[in-house]
Design an enzyme around this catalytic site. Sequence first.
Site, PDB file in Angstrom:
ATOM      1  N   MET A   1       0.853  -1.184   0.000  1.00  0.00           N
ATOM      2  CA  MET A   1       0.000   0.000   0.000  1.00  0.00           C
ATOM      3  C   MET A   1       0.891   1.237   0.000  1.00  0.00           C
ATOM      4  SD  MET A   1      -1.310   0.203   3.972  1.00  0.00           S
ATOM      5  CE  MET A   1      -1.864   1.908   3.744  1.00  0.00           C
ATOM      6  N   CYS A   2       0.253   2.409  -0.118  1.00  0.00           N
ATOM      7  CA  CYS A   2       0.984   3.682  -0.074  1.00  0.00           C
ATOM      8  C   CYS A   2      -0.032   4.768   0.245  1.00  0.00           C
ATOM      9  CB  CYS A   2       1.709   3.933  -1.384  1.00  0.00           C
ATOM     10  SG  CYS A   2       0.621   3.981  -2.832  1.00  0.00           S
TER      11      CYS A   2
END
Length: 304
Positions: free
Chosen positions: A258-259
Amino acid sequence: MSLTKLITPKAFVELLQKETSRRVVPVDSTWYLPNVNRSGKQEFLNQERIPHAVFFDIDSVKDANSPYPHMVPNLATFNKSMSELGLQRSDVLVVYDRIGNFSAPRCAWTLALFGHPSVYLLNNYNLYKRAGYSLDTTKRTAYSEFPRTDYKSDVDLIKEKVVSYEDMLQLVQHGELAQHFNVYDARPLGRFDGSVPEPRPGLSSGHIMGVQPLPFKELLEPESGAFPQSPEDMKCKLNEVMAKLKVSYNPQLPTIVMCGTGVSACIILTALELAGIRDVKLYDGSWTEWVMRSDPSLVIKGRE
């Protein structure tokens, strides 16, 4: 199954020269964070680009019904967008961005997610330009020079490759996320530990319990932003970064990345796959969706 294949600038130029049965089409997917105040889309028209490139806009090829940025589109939206760019299923697509390897991994991942048969990630534009290869500096008025096609894919790997908010929430609420998955966040450490604000106004920084930091810049060559080219070098780089950050990896577990909005997460997804790690999924909504939908108690500051 790895979704990404790297190609060096030299090998790309050789492919252009040797391929006679299929079109080799460069795909510019340059995108900037909102606080940079630059438009990759406008720069494509007015600045340099690889000759005969089309522009794949990750700000528009998405789920338009979602309030969250860059959520993966459905198959019909993808086919329509590819048709508008004049692309064909037989095309060899070579994806790049003018930053280096920032938004191009997200574009390449999307193309492979919907089963385009031949997708390469150029490693990378900075090295291509440094080598003195051909550039088009004329101004353009369109995002593709090809006539519209009827692009049709029937491949959709969303269920296999994308993790939903609901899946993440259930795992976090039961304290089981780290038990069932390796989970890595590609954002810089300051945003991960909550000491630096998010680039999107009004969003709290921090992270999800059970997630480990793996800042994407750490996995790229510092000068060019290129990935280490060989699997062995990529694995060595990954091991060095994980040791430095005191980040663990359990080979018995699948992995989630994720980010901020699902763009730079594809950089570490690519790095993990290049290093030989399989079964890597993307939490597409990433931190922006998590903060906007979850209880503030589920936003963690500092390092666990």
